[in-house]
Design an enzyme around this catalytic site. Structure first.
Site, mmCIF file in Angstrom:
data_model
loop_
_atom_site.group_PDB
_atom_site.id
_atom_site.type_symbol
_atom_site.label_atom_id
_atom_site.label_comp_id
_atom_site.label_asym_id
_atom_site.label_seq_id
_atom_site.Cartn_x
_atom_site.Cartn_y
_atom_site.Cartn_z
ATOM 1 C CE LYS A 150 39.116 4.793 13.706
ATOM 2 N NZ LYS A 150 40.283 5.272 13.685
ATOM 3 C CB SER A 205 40.483 1.177 19.109
ATOM 4 O OG SER A 205 40.877 1.689 20.404
ATOM 5 C CG HIS A 264 39.573 6.029 21.070
ATOM 6 N ND1 HIS A 264 39.313 7.304 20.593
ATOM 7 C CD2 HIS A 264 40.440 5.596 20.449
ATOM 8 C CE1 HIS A 264 40.283 7.680 19.699
ATOM 9 N NE2 HIS A 264 40.865 6.315 19.390
ATOM 10 C CG ASP A 287 33.765 4.882 19.045
ATOM 11 O OD1 ASP A 287 33.574 4.367 17.982
ATOM 12 O OD2 ASP A 287 34.520 5.780 19.476
ATOM 13 C CD GLU A 323 36.314 1.836 21.902
ATOM 14 O OE1 GLU A 323 36.776 1.379 21.413
ATOM 15 O OE2 GLU A 323 36.774 2.704 22.886
ATOM 16 C CG HIS A 346 38.144 0.281 15.429
ATOM 17 N ND1 HIS A 346 39.105 0.406 14.564
ATOM 18 C CD2 HIS A 346 38.207 1.031 16.338
ATOM 19 C CE1 HIS A 346 39.937 1.459 15.135
ATOM 20 N NE2 HIS A 346 39.417 2.022 16.226
ATOM 21 C CG ASN A 364 42.889 2.235 11.532
ATOM 22 O OD1 ASN A 364 43.110 1.333 12.239
ATOM 23 N ND2 ASN A 364 43.098 3.521 12.252
HETATM 24 C C1 LIG Z 1 37.294 3.736 19.047
HETATM 25 C C2 LIG Z 1 37.599 5.158 18.236
HETATM 26 N N1 LIG Z 1 36.738 6.207 18.285
HETATM 27 C C3 LIG Z 1 36.877 7.144 17.705
HETATM 28 C C4 LIG Z 1 37.896 7.639 16.908
HETATM 29 C C5 LIG Z 1 38.225 8.709 16.139
HETATM 30 O O1 LIG Z 1 38.039 8.594 14.847
HETATM 31 P P1 LIG Z 1 38.791 9.606 14.061
HETATM 32 O O2 LIG Z 1 39.991 8.789 13.626
HETATM 33 O O3 LIG Z 1 37.761 9.485 12.633
HETATM 34 O O4 LIG Z 1 38.761 10.831 14.418
HETATM 35 C C6 LIG Z 1 38.726 6.333 17.059
HETATM 36 C C7 LIG Z 1 40.445 6.514 16.065
HETATM 37 O O5 LIG Z 1 41.045 6.032 16.387
HETATM 38 C C8 LIG Z 1 38.709 5.166 17.426
HETATM 39 O O6 LIG Z 1 39.610 4.163 17.569
#
Ligand SMILES: Cc1ncc(COP(=O)(O)O)c(C=O)c1O
Length: 395
Positions: free
Chosen positions: A241, A182, A134, A207, A178, A210, A48
């Site tokens: 990321k 993801s 997620h 969220d 989101e 990404h 990422n």
């Molecule tokens: C949509 C989404 N939110 C939150 C997270 C969590 O983020 P972090 O990897 O910084 O803990 C991810 C990680 O894969 C994600 O894809």
């Protein structure tokens, strides 16, 4: 150690493996989208590190500077004695990037979601989340004990029905989605979600894990790109990321920030981020400010790759971003395909249930700025050469 108490574990693992759902850790020689190891060049589409910033000299220098200035660890939680000037500097910069009056940093993106949602809603309140949200959002929803209603993926019409059916009463309402999903790389209908949140007097949390660093002006994210003044209540993001570091954050109003500092257990009861990580994130924001087109360049490369995949007859779903799934279905088949690609130096993860719905198992490509057009051509060729089914495309 009492191993007898663990005697049930082998059977549970064997059942998982028999379903083709076993997981194991794979050791990587180093991070990033492309590297040399064992005398060959590897293309890593499982990273990422979208903007190729994790190893950027300016990011490393900023990280070292913070390490030298403040030491390795913050030593305590933010509220006790771990709140260093560099944490607040990072929050100011993140708020600026997102176009919000304030921001609050958390230990990771997962912790941000786990800290925000249960602080905002609890029993007696109602939460509406996109069905493909997620795991960190869904786990946070369960932790909150609010009533959870999951709306069909990217379907504001279904959300509206659920809001009308369950949105009345005295409790608080929170809508969660989101901006870039993801596992599919598609985008949420933000304007429709904003409209529904306003009409139903619900809080809206998006969220942007990404989208941060990639979408919008200077990588400000999709919420910023919608326009208007802070169109969503909570624009959450990660430093892990596109910004090439570690940590999570939320851009929000000053009163929301103050509220979270007082109510978010995942902020209150954990040690502040280490200074080197905070410095690295600040370094990444500097690079982004000096090169505001990095996100657009990434999206152009991803678009090129997506078009080449479509020409070759692969199914890429509704992706419009740097995350591109190649959807074929079949857990075992995907794992084997991923292994064959690895033999030719192309790393791409097989994604299976429960991360994605059964029948939509896929290879998930994350395009990064480390990948040149020639690299992307190499990956398309490798996919065609190793594909478990004959493709029907024109290439
Ligand atoms: C949509 C989404 N939110 C939150 C997270 C969590 O983020 P972090 O990897 O910084 O803990 C991810 C990680 O894969 C994600 O894809």
């Amino acid at each position: 150690m009492n191993f007898r108490a663990e005697s049930w574990i082998p059977q549970v693992l064997a059942e998982r493996r028999a379903q083709g759902l076993g997981r194991h850790l794979v050791q990587m020689p180093r991070a990033g989208g492309k590297f040399f190891s064992d005398g060959r060049e590897w293309l890593n589409f499982a990273s990422n590190d979208y903007l190729n910033l994790a190893g950027h000299p300016a990011v490393l220098a900023a990280s070292r500077k913070a390490l030298d200035a403040y030491g390795a660890g913050a030593g305590a939680s933010r509220l006790v004695s771990g709140n260093l000037p560099i944490h607040e500097e990072l929050e100011t910069r993140l708020a600026e990037l997102k176009g919000y009056p304030s921001a609050l940093v958390f230990g990771s993106g997962f912790l941000a979601n786990a800290g925000i949602i249960p602080a905002l809603v609890g029993s007696g309140d109602t939460l509406f989340a996109d069905r493909l949200s997620h795991a960190s959002l869904l786990d946070a929803a369960l932790l909150s004990r609010a009533r959870l209603h999951r709306f069909r993926h990217n379907d504001p019409g279904h959300l509206q029905v659920l809001l009308e059916r369950h949105g009345g009463g005295a409790g608080r309402r929170l809508i969660v989605s989101e901006s870039v999903f993801s596992m599919d790389g598609d985008r949420a209908p933000l304007e429709a979600l904003i409209g529904l949140a306003e009409r139903h007097n619900a809080l809206l949390m998006i969220d942007e894990a990404h989208a941060t660093g990639v979408l919008g002006e200077e990588g400000a994210g999709a919420c910023h790109a919608v326009g208007g003044h802070c169109p969503v209540n909570l624009a959450m993001g990660t430093l892990s990321k596109a910004l090439g570091n570690y940590g999570g954050f939320v851009a929000c109003s000053p009163s929301m920030r103050d509220y979270l500092i007082n109510h978010s257990r995942a902020l209150i009861y954990t040690t502040a981020l280490p200074p080197a990580v905070v410095g690295g994130a600040l370094g990444a924001l500097d690079v982004l400010r000096e090169n505001p087109r990095m996100g657009s360049e990434l999206l152009e490369r991803a678009d090129y790759f997506r078009q080449r995949l479509i020409q070759a007859g692969f199914r890429v779903g509704d992706s419009t971003t740097q995350i591109i799934p190649v959807i074929l279905g079949g857990a075992e088949r995907m794992v084997q395909w991923s292994a064959r690609l690895r033999e030719v130096g192309v790393m791409v993860p097989a994604i299976r249930a429960p991360t994605v719905p059964v029948g939509t198992e896929r290879l998930r490509f994350s395009i990064t700025l480390a990948h040149t057009r020639a690299d992307l051509e190499r990956a398309v060729q490798a996919l065609c050469d190793t594909s478990p089914v004959v493709q029907g495309g024109d290439s």
